[in-house]
Structure formats: C-alpha cells, structure tokens
Design an enzyme around this catalytic site. Structure first.
Site, PDB file in Angstrom:
ATOM      1  N   LYS A   1       0.829  -1.221   0.000  1.00 39.50           N
ATOM      2  CA  LYS A   1       0.000   0.000   0.000  1.00 39.50           C
ATOM      3  C   LYS A   1       0.855   1.260   0.000  1.00 39.50           C
ATOM      4  CE  LYS A   1      -4.294  -1.896   1.614  1.00 39.50           C
ATOM      5  NZ  LYS A   1      -5.271  -2.030   2.681  1.00 39.50           N
TER       6      LYS A   1
ATOM      7  N   ARG B   1      -3.333 -10.013   5.294  1.00 39.58           N
ATOM      8  CA  ARG B   1      -3.803 -10.059   3.891  1.00 39.58           C
ATOM      9  C   ARG B   1      -2.665  -9.548   3.011  1.00 39.58           C
ATOM     10  NH1 ARG B   1      -6.151  -6.709   0.132  1.00 39.58           N
ATOM     11  NH2 ARG B   1      -7.786  -7.646  -1.146  1.00 39.58           N
TER      12      ARG B   1
HETATM   13  C1  9MG Z   1     -10.116  -5.463  -0.300  1.00 39.78           C
HETATM   14  N1  9MG Z   1      -9.109  -4.884   0.574  1.00 39.78           N
HETATM   15  C2  9MG Z   1      -8.091  -4.073   0.206  1.00 39.78           C
HETATM   16  N2  9MG Z   1      -7.372  -3.734   1.286  1.00 39.78           N
HETATM   17  C3  9MG Z   1      -7.954  -4.338   2.348  1.00 39.78           C
HETATM   18  C4  9MG Z   1      -7.698  -4.360   3.727  1.00 39.78           C
HETATM   19  O1  9MG Z   1      -6.716  -3.658   4.259  1.00 39.78           O
HETATM   20  N3  9MG Z   1      -8.502  -5.091   4.513  1.00 39.78           N
HETATM   21  C5  9MG Z   1      -9.537  -5.797   3.994  1.00 39.78           C
HETATM   22  N4  9MG Z   1     -10.313  -6.498   4.843  1.00 39.78           N
HETATM   23  N5  9MG Z   1      -9.844  -5.798   2.689  1.00 39.78           N
HETATM   24  C6  9MG Z   1      -9.058  -5.076   1.897  1.00 39.78           C
END
Ligand code: 9MG
Length: 279
Positions: free
Chosen positions: A222, A256
């Site tokens: 990010k 994630r």
């Molecule tokens: C779809 N998406 C993109 N970034 C995310 C994040 O930080 N958390 C979650 N739950 N979904 C995300």
C-alpha cells in the site's frame, strides 16, 4: 477472544497468524495492474499462492483502490463466480471481497467461506445476506467512500474512533445473530487515512483492536509502504513484510498479502525467534 474462526466449511485455529493471499479478478487493481483478470489466470495465481503457503484466499472482482470506478453487481458476479467454482475444492477457505448484498448471496451459494466487506456490513441488506450462513465476516473500518476517501481524512483521535467503530460493528453483527467465532475486525489501512494515521494505527494495533475479536491487517504494497520507502507498488516487498511482522508482533491474526511465500518465511523466522526451535 475465540481460539478459532469458523469459515463456512473450515474451522481454523488462531494460535499462529494466518496468511490470506490476494486474488484480484479486476482489470484495474493498484498492485498488479490486472495481471490475473481472466478466470483462468486468477485460478492459476490462486493455486500458486496455496503452494506458497496461503491459509486463506481473498477473491475480489471490484477494485477498492482510491478513485476506482464502481462495478455493477452482475459484472462483479460474472468475474468472481467462475473463480470460486474452480477453487471450491482447493483445500483452503475462500473469502470474497465485496460490499454488495446481491454478490454476497451469490458467492455464498457457490461455496464462499468468508465475506470481506470494506464497508463494514453497514447496510441492513448486507447483514441479512450473511447472517443465516456460517461464513466468517471481516468487518473493516473506512472513512468516506473509495472514490474520495483519501482527499481529506480527518480524526480527533484515530485510535479511539476506529476502535469504537469496530466494537459497535461487532455488537451489531452479534445482535443480528452472528456468533463471535465468525467475526474478524480490520482497521482498514489506507481507507480514509493519512500516512500518519496508518502508522499510528499500526503502532497502537493492540489498543485499536481490543481483545474480543481476531484482527485482520492489510498493508501489503500500500501507499503507506511507498510513503516511507519511496518505492513504487511493484517494489514494496521488503516494506510490506516488515509491516506484516510489526502487525503480527502486535497480535494480528490474519495478514492479507500479495507476497505469500516471503510473508510465510518471515513469520516462520519470527516464530522461531519468539518460541525457539526444537533441537
Ligand atoms: C479489499 N481490501 C483491500 N485492502 C484491504 C484491507 O486492508 N482489509 C480488507 N479487509 N480488505 C481489503
């Protein structure tokens, strides 16, 4: 805090951080620029993530990056359903990143095990779409709308406000009939937050999350990583893994990520440092 999470057909222990691999079925995602847009490419990518050690897959048919165009529910379903159907027996839970009740119902019928809603199940229709299933629910904090959320993010106290939003959301889901072992909370890094807000939330993750529900953290590639390293999205591996470890050290339960293999290796070494290795 439950010691496991119920993901539809799966029940996963939370004794170590779980790695969720990202499968974008979009032509316009910020991190891979649509490299896996066809169902065949997305399925092949998903299997490579499983090979790399992913515990869960998160499949998305609509980009959530700042400024992204909205996609009609029918198009989103057309993108994700063939991927879910092809991965149904892949051996790990399938999460679907969507905020549309119609898409939630469709993917649950096709075998999804988790719904990841960046809008925090803020509509009654989205709660109704998931409550009677046994899928896991990721309730994320976002300030504003994806199209404009990064224009003027503003908080008096970001830690308290995100904490209060997540606690109230979890209470709302439980009052609607969702059991505690289906709920995961997420501070929503990059969703209506400045770089400073993001790093405050990461540093204070334990206070943000409290101790009642597991926590999902998504920081992979990010702009908060780029802001510190000065690197473009394709060169943020080291920064992303460092941020994932910082989250794990503060108790994150699900990470994630795009780069599953490197994150798994980093977590293995971190666990060996923390817990020792058998001689
Ligand atoms: C779809 N998406 C993109 N970034 C995310 C994040 O930080 N958390 C979650 N739950 N979904 C995300």
């Amino acid at each position: 805090m439950p010691d496991h999470l119920q993901f539809g057909r799966f029940r996963l222990s939370l004794e170590r951080p779980l790695v969720m691999g990202i499968v974008n079925v979009t032509p316009d995602s910020f991190s891979d620029g649509g490299a896996h847009f066809t169902p065949q490419a997305a399925v092949a990518h998903a299997y490579s993530l499983i090979e790399d050690g992913a515990d869960i897959l998160d499949i998305g048919g609509e980009s959530t990056r700042p400024g992204a165009a909205a996609v009609p529910a029918a198009d989103e379903l057309q993108r994700v359903l063939p991927v879910i159907e092809a991965l149904r027996d892949c051996g790990v839970p399938l999460s679907v990143d969507t905020c549309k009740p119609e898409v939630m119902r469709g993917v649950l019928r096709s075998g999804a095990d988790m719904i990841n809603d960046i809008r925090g199940f803020d509509s009654e229709l989205s709660v109704q779409a998931v409550v009677a299933s046994d899928c896991a629910l990721c309730l994320m904090h976002m300030q504003g709308e994806p199209r404009t959320m990064q224009q003027h993010p503003s908080y008096d106290d970001v830690v308290r406000e995100v904490h209060d939003y997540l606690s109230a959301g979890a209470r709302r889901l439980q009052e609607a009939g969702v059991s505690a072992d289906r709920i995961v909370l997420d501070p929503g890094f990059g969703f209506g937050k400045s770089v400073a807000h993001n790093y405050t939330l990461l540093r204070e993750l334990t206070a943000v999350m409290g101790s009642d529900f597991p926590c999902l953290v998504g920081v992979s590639r990010k702009s908060m990583i780029g802001a510190v390293t000065g690197r473009p999205a394709g060169q943020r591996l080291g920064g992303s893994v460092a941020a994932a470890l910082a989250a794990a050290a503060r108790g994150a339960h699900i990470l994630r990520v795009h780069d599953v293999a490197d994150t798994v290796s980093a977590l293995q070494v971190w666990a060996a440092v923390e817990q020792g290795v058998r001689a």
